[in-house]
Design a protein around this motif. Sequence first.
Motif, short mmCIF file in Angstrom:
data_model
loop_
_atom_site.label_atom_id
_atom_site.label_comp_id
_atom_site.label_asym_id
_atom_site.label_seq_id
_atom_site.Cartn_x
_atom_site.Cartn_y
_atom_site.Cartn_z
N THR A 242 0.82 -1.22 0.00
CA THR A 242 0.00 0.00 0.00
C THR A 242 0.85 1.27 0.00
O THR A 242 0.33 2.35 -0.28
CB THR A 242 -0.94 0.04 1.22
N VAL A 243 2.15 1.14 0.31
CA VAL A 243 2.98 2.34 0.45
C VAL A 243 4.31 2.28 -0.32
O VAL A 243 5.03 3.27 -0.40
CB VAL A 243 3.28 2.62 1.95
N ILE A 244 4.63 1.11 -0.89
CA ILE A 244 5.87 0.96 -1.67
C ILE A 244 5.52 0.45 -3.05
O ILE A 244 4.81 -0.55 -3.18
CB ILE A 244 6.85 -0.03 -0.99
N PRO A 245 6.00 1.09 -4.11
CA PRO A 245 5.74 0.57 -5.47
C PRO A 245 6.29 -0.84 -5.59
O PRO A 245 7.41 -1.13 -5.14
CB PRO A 245 6.51 1.55 -6.36
N PRO A 246 5.53 -1.76 -6.19
CA PRO A 246 5.98 -3.15 -6.27
C PRO A 246 7.31 -3.34 -6.98
O PRO A 246 8.05 -4.28 -6.68
CB PRO A 246 4.83 -3.86 -7.01
N GLU A 247 7.62 -2.43 -7.91
CA GLU A 247 8.89 -2.55 -8.63
C GLU A 247 10.09 -2.17 -7.77
O GLU A 247 11.25 -2.36 -8.16
CB GLU A 247 8.89 -1.70 -9.90
N LYS A 248 9.83 -1.66 -6.56
CA LYS A 248 10.92 -1.32 -5.63
C LYS A 248 10.95 -2.25 -4.42
O LYS A 248 11.90 -2.21 -3.63
CB LYS A 248 10.76 0.12 -5.14
N LEU A 249 9.95 -3.07 -4.25
CA LEU A 249 9.77 -3.85 -3.02
C LEU A 249 10.51 -5.18 -3.08
O LEU A 249 10.27 -6.01 -3.95
CB LEU A 249 8.28 -4.10 -2.78
N VAL A 250 11.41 -5.39 -2.11
CA VAL A 250 12.13 -6.65 -1.96
C VAL A 250 11.81 -7.22 -0.59
O VAL A 250 12.05 -6.56 0.43
CB VAL A 250 13.65 -6.47 -2.09
N MET A 251 11.26 -8.42 -0.54
CA MET A 251 10.92 -9.06 0.73
C MET A 251 12.10 -9.90 1.21
O MET A 251 12.55 -10.82 0.52
CB MET A 251 9.68 -9.92 0.59
N GLY A 252 12.60 -9.59 2.40
CA GLY A 252 13.69 -10.35 2.98
C GLY A 252 13.18 -11.56 3.73
O GLY A 252 12.18 -11.48 4.46
N LEU A 253 13.84 -12.70 3.56
CA LEU A 253 13.46 -13.95 4.22
C LEU A 253 14.65 -14.48 5.02
O LEU A 253 15.80 -14.31 4.62
CB LEU A 253 13.02 -15.01 3.22
N PRO A 254 14.38 -15.16 6.14
CA PRO A 254 15.47 -15.73 6.94
C PRO A 254 15.84 -17.13 6.47
O PRO A 254 14.99 -17.92 6.07
CB PRO A 254 14.86 -15.79 8.33
N PHE A 255 17.12 -17.42 6.52
CA PHE A 255 17.60 -18.80 6.34
C PHE A 255 17.94 -19.44 7.68
O PHE A 255 18.14 -20.65 7.76
CB PHE A 255 18.86 -18.80 5.47
N TYR A 256 18.02 -18.65 8.75
CA TYR A 256 18.55 -19.11 10.02
C TYR A 256 17.45 -19.58 10.98
O TYR A 256 16.25 -19.39 10.72
CB TYR A 256 19.36 -17.99 10.69
N GLY A 257 17.87 -20.18 12.06
CA GLY A 257 16.96 -20.56 13.14
C GLY A 257 17.45 -19.99 14.45
O GLY A 257 18.52 -19.39 14.52
N ARG A 258 16.65 -20.16 15.48
CA ARG A 258 17.04 -19.72 16.83
C ARG A 258 16.70 -20.80 17.84
O ARG A 258 15.84 -21.65 17.59
CB ARG A 258 16.30 -18.43 17.22
N SER A 259 17.37 -20.73 18.97
CA SER A 259 17.08 -21.66 20.05
C SER A 259 16.90 -20.88 21.35
O SER A 259 17.51 -19.82 21.55
CB SER A 259 18.19 -22.70 20.21
#
Length: 355
Positions: A242-259
């Motif tokens: 709703t606030v960022i143009p889709p051509e600029k939007l990058v979704m960050g995802l985690p590869f790591y875990g936590r304990s």
Amino acid sequence: MKRFLTFLCALTACIPLCAGGKKDIRNADMTESPAARAEFKAAYRKKIPDGEPVKLSEVWGWVMQGKESELDFDFPLTDIGYFAADIDTYGKLDNIPDRNVLSGFPGRVHLVLVCDSKSLTHFILDPAFGLRDKLIADILAASEPFDGIQVDYELIPGKDSDNFMTFLKLLSAGARKKDKLFSVCVPARVKTISDDTFSYPKIAELSDRVMIMAYDEHWSTSLPGPIASVSWCEKIADYALTVIPPEKLVMGLPFYGRSWANEKTAQGWYFSGINRIIDQYDSDKVEYINDIPTVDIKMDVNVTCWFEDAYSTVQKLRLYTSRGISYAAFWRIGQEDPEIWRWITLLEKEEKEQP
């Protein structure tokens, strides 16, 4: 029960590798080659994604200095964020990655900028201290061999919000003069926050890409829980669109875990506390070594782990692509379930250009 305890032990053994989000990178000091990870066999019965691989237009991966061997140039990556140039005690650019180390990578490589001190961040952003303009000039000079500049300043004092925006504006203008792609990392948001230092709309105006760090829903000192649940990521993506143009939007995802453990064992103790656990665990075998009392105490510690694998990552990627988001970034290369690379494919140029 025995198999479960064995599984927990196996996960606990890998904590130094996979318990690191950006705030914990110094604990992630184990390195495995891509070939070694490809031969990795899971200690549990994994769920396997179904259907076709996820098609993405841009796939970003952060690579840490000193861990370049964890990168395989055959990974389906379009961009690498080379982590990271820091700020030294005197407010100068320091620890600049050597772009030549990744000379074999065919895609774009971006110089990532960090500052892990709130005080230093204040001094480099506030123009009153005379550090900002020199720093910007040094960043632009250091960016010459890179394809882009990425700002990952996460410790912005509240009073420096305007200074931060001015810094981004000046650096963005300089980057564009040099034809460098300019990107900014921002924390996850599910709604607009008044006086937000990381205002999505403002940052989107100044950058070519906005990297949303959609992870650490639960963190090292919170209650145990997922690093990034699908429902939480859905709220982030829906708000961002709703606030960022889709051509600029990058979704960050985690590869790591936590304990998380129910007992904190490595810590300082009152004398009364030592006596309490000696009594609690019936460990009265105190001996004096060179006149100093010492005791070994066997404690029952329960470890809860939340982590990511190919299945959970694919679920989030499919959520994003269902919203029309085709840019993704992963923190970080080396921490991943190697199976994930079988489930990501890059859109061909012709497909990208279709209306």
